[in-house]
Design a protein around this motif. Sequence first.
Motif, PDB file in Angstrom:
ATOM      1  N   SER A  59     -13.047  12.035  19.841  1.00  0.00           N
ATOM      2  CA  SER A  59     -12.607  11.481  18.563  1.00  0.00           C
ATOM      3  C   SER A  59     -12.266  12.632  17.623  1.00  0.00           C
ATOM      4  CB  SER A  59     -13.714  10.626  17.930  1.00  0.00           C
ATOM      5  OG  SER A  59     -13.373  10.313  16.582  1.00  0.00           O
ATOM      6  N   PRO A  60     -11.010  12.765  17.198  1.00  0.00           N
ATOM      7  CA  PRO A  60     -10.646  13.872  16.308  1.00  0.00           C
ATOM      8  C   PRO A  60     -11.350  13.804  14.961  1.00  0.00           C
ATOM      9  CG  PRO A  60      -8.860  12.273  16.432  1.00  0.00           C
ATOM     10  CD  PRO A  60      -9.864  11.878  17.478  1.00  0.00           C
ATOM     11  N   SER A  61     -11.852  12.635  14.604  1.00  0.00           N
ATOM     12  CA  SER A  61     -12.523  12.483  13.311  1.00  0.00           C
ATOM     13  C   SER A  61     -13.729  13.404  13.200  1.00  0.00           C
ATOM     14  CB  SER A  61     -12.959  11.033  13.104  1.00  0.00           C
ATOM     15  OG  SER A  61     -11.833  10.179  13.052  1.00  0.00           O
ATOM     16  N   ALA A  62     -14.435  13.613  14.304  1.00  0.00           N
ATOM     17  CA  ALA A  62     -15.617  14.474  14.281  1.00  0.00           C
ATOM     18  C   ALA A  62     -15.228  15.915  13.984  1.00  0.00           C
ATOM     19  CB  ALA A  62     -16.359  14.385  15.615  1.00  0.00           C
ATOM     20  N   GLY A  63     -14.223  16.411  14.692  1.00  0.00           N
ATOM     21  CA  GLY A  63     -13.784  17.776  14.456  1.00  0.00           C
ATOM     22  C   GLY A  63     -13.186  17.971  13.084  1.00  0.00           C
ATOM     23  N   LEU A  64     -12.426  17.003  12.614  1.00  0.00           N
ATOM     24  CA  LEU A  64     -11.839  17.083  11.275  1.00  0.00           C
ATOM     25  C   LEU A  64     -12.928  17.134  10.213  1.00  0.00           C
ATOM     26  CD1 LEU A  64      -8.988  14.476  11.816  1.00  0.00           C
ATOM     27  CD2 LEU A  64      -8.630  16.899  11.283  1.00  0.00           C
ATOM     28  N   GLY A  65     -13.922  16.266  10.345  1.00  0.00           N
ATOM     29  CA  GLY A  65     -15.010  16.248   9.375  1.00  0.00           C
ATOM     30  C   GLY A  65     -15.802  17.537   9.389  1.00  0.00           C
ATOM     31  N   ALA A  66     -16.043  18.069  10.595  1.00  0.00           N
ATOM     32  CA  ALA A  66     -16.806  19.313  10.708  1.00  0.00           C
ATOM     33  C   ALA A  66     -16.053  20.482  10.080  1.00  0.00           C
ATOM     34  CB  ALA A  66     -17.094  19.604  12.185  1.00  0.00           C
ATOM     35  N   LEU A  67     -14.773  20.601  10.400  1.00  0.00           N
ATOM     36  CA  LEU A  67     -13.998  21.740   9.902  1.00  0.00           C
ATOM     37  C   LEU A  67     -13.670  21.627   8.423  1.00  0.00           C
ATOM     38  CD1 LEU A  67     -11.509  22.541  12.803  1.00  0.00           C
ATOM     39  CD2 LEU A  67     -13.231  24.062  11.833  1.00  0.00           C
ATOM     40  N   CYS A  68     -13.435  20.409   7.948  1.00  0.00           N
ATOM     41  CA  CYS A  68     -13.105  20.248   6.530  1.00  0.00           C
ATOM     42  C   CYS A  68     -14.369  20.230   5.676  1.00  0.00           C
ATOM     43  CB  CYS A  68     -12.301  18.962   6.321  1.00  0.00           C
ATOM     44  SG  CYS A  68     -11.834  18.690   4.581  1.00  0.00           S
ATOM     45  N   LEU A  69     -15.178  19.190   5.834  1.00  0.00           N
ATOM     46  CA  LEU A  69     -16.344  19.008   4.966  1.00  0.00           C
ATOM     47  C   LEU A  69     -17.447  20.017   5.243  1.00  0.00           C
ATOM     48  CD1 LEU A  69     -16.534  15.106   5.109  1.00  0.00           C
ATOM     49  CD2 LEU A  69     -15.515  16.521   3.313  1.00  0.00           C
ATOM     50  N   GLY A  70     -17.523  20.509   6.494  1.00  0.00           N
ATOM     51  CA  GLY A  70     -18.589  21.451   6.828  1.00  0.00           C
ATOM     52  C   GLY A  70     -18.197  22.904   6.762  1.00  0.00           C
ATOM     53  N   ALA A  71     -16.900  23.176   6.579  1.00  0.00           N
ATOM     54  CA  ALA A  71     -16.461  24.576   6.612  1.00  0.00           C
ATOM     55  C   ALA A  71     -15.433  24.876   5.525  1.00  0.00           C
ATOM     56  CB  ALA A  71     -15.909  24.918   7.993  1.00  0.00           C
ATOM     57  N   GLU A  72     -14.169  24.514   5.755  1.00  0.00           N
ATOM     58  CA  GLU A  72     -13.089  24.938   4.869  1.00  0.00           C
ATOM     59  C   GLU A  72     -13.306  24.519   3.413  1.00  0.00           C
ATOM     60  OE1 GLU A  72     -11.170  27.095   5.997  1.00  0.00           O
ATOM     61  OE2 GLU A  72      -9.765  26.421   7.521  1.00  0.00           O
ATOM     62  N   ALA A  73     -13.764  23.297   3.191  1.00  0.00           N
ATOM     63  CA  ALA A  73     -13.946  22.814   1.827  1.00  0.00           C
ATOM     64  C   ALA A  73     -15.065  23.554   1.094  1.00  0.00           C
ATOM     65  CB  ALA A  73     -14.239  21.312   1.831  1.00  0.00           C
ATOM     66  N   LEU A  74     -16.005  24.125   1.850  1.00  0.00           N
ATOM     67  CA  LEU A  74     -17.133  24.831   1.248  1.00  0.00           C
ATOM     68  C   LEU A  74     -16.817  26.288   0.935  1.00  0.00           C
ATOM     69  CD1 LEU A  74     -18.576  22.309   2.529  1.00  0.00           C
ATOM     70  CD2 LEU A  74     -20.501  23.819   3.001  1.00  0.00           C
ATOM     71  N   VAL A  75     -15.832  26.840   1.639  1.00  0.00           N
ATOM     72  CA  VAL A  75     -15.608  28.284   1.599  1.00  0.00           C
ATOM     73  C   VAL A  75     -15.397  28.850   0.202  1.00  0.00           C
ATOM     74  CG1 VAL A  75     -13.885  30.043   2.207  1.00  0.00           C
ATOM     75  CG2 VAL A  75     -14.919  28.634   3.982  1.00  0.00           C
ATOM     76  N   PRO A  76     -14.508  28.281  -0.633  1.00  0.00           N
ATOM     77  CA  PRO A  76     -14.304  28.903  -1.948  1.00  0.00           C
ATOM     78  C   PRO A  76     -15.588  29.052  -2.763  1.00  0.00           C
ATOM     79  CG  PRO A  76     -12.535  27.363  -1.476  1.00  0.00           C
ATOM     80  CD  PRO A  76     -13.568  27.164  -0.400  1.00  0.00           C
ATOM     81  N   ASP A  77     -16.415  28.011  -2.776  1.00  0.00           N
ATOM     82  CA  ASP A  77     -17.657  28.080  -3.557  1.00  0.00           C
ATOM     83  C   ASP A  77     -18.685  29.003  -2.914  1.00  0.00           C
ATOM     84  OD1 ASP A  77     -17.583  25.851  -5.837  1.00  0.00           O
ATOM     85  OD2 ASP A  77     -16.539  25.069  -4.084  1.00  0.00           O
ATOM     86  N   LEU A  78     -18.867  28.893  -1.600  1.00  0.00           N
ATOM     87  CA  LEU A  78     -19.854  29.736  -0.921  1.00  0.00           C
ATOM     88  C   LEU A  78     -19.459  31.204  -0.984  1.00  0.00           C
ATOM     89  CD1 LEU A  78     -20.929  27.005   0.008  1.00  0.00           C
ATOM     90  CD2 LEU A  78     -21.223  27.954   2.296  1.00  0.00           C
ATOM     91  N   TYR A  79     -18.188  31.493  -0.780  1.00  0.00           N
ATOM     92  CA  TYR A  79     -17.746  32.885  -0.812  1.00  0.00           C
ATOM     93  C   TYR A  79     -17.777  33.448  -2.236  1.00  0.00           C
ATOM     94  CZ  TYR A  79     -16.266  32.949   4.098  1.00  0.00           C
ATOM     95  OH  TYR A  79     -16.243  32.927   5.472  1.00  0.00           O
TER      96      TYR A  79
END
Length: 243
Positions: free
Chosen positions: A129-149
Amino acid sequence: MDMQLELLEASKSDLIARARTHPFLVRCRRGEVKLEELKLFLVQQGFYSTYFTRYLCAMMANLPGNDEVLALADNLFEELGLEPDSPQPHHLIYREMLQHFGLNLAGAEPLAGTRHLIERMFHHCRALSPSAGLGALCLGAEALVPDLYTDLVAGFRSCGIEDRAIEFFLLHIECDDGHAETIRDIMVDIASADSKQIDIMLDAGRDIVEARMHFFDSIEAAHRDRQRNGAELQEHMTGAIPA
């Protein structure tokens, strides 16, 4: 579609807030983190980010159509330095940052939290299911990067590190918002067609954020161990000096 977008944006904000409660990032923001701990982070983050293009490729293989693949191909090309205006490949920029601090992944070992984060990201990105990978990469990674970095940059600056030495983080603060939006738009389209997919996306995002919290836990624990071992060695050496 508006409902799915609002839900994803609200969840993104919640997950960013959750991640930024970790003591490691709190100490970065407050300027209380030590450079040796940041160096430990750099090595462990290096292990995780080494696989980033493979996370992305694994997830792209399960996308529903070529339009979605082409949309994410821009992200991949930018990571690889293949975009016309993009800098050199991001993994080379990271390697140069490590070298600036006298660090190298060779000879180092990923901590338990790092291995767990890598395993969970691959788990979701390889899901049929691509939804799992999309959620992981977006909500768990890319979307967090600006604030975490941004928090990490504050930590490095508090240690007297110049911006040119942490160009990798500054670059991703600027570019990863666009990456997250590209993935989010695909997520909205999929969730609009099948409302059940939204829960898969959110669950994957939460799982990766929790894995990231364990990742930070491992870094703090390893740093404490090094400090304790260093103090014990110093005490032993001091005690060995004849009176």
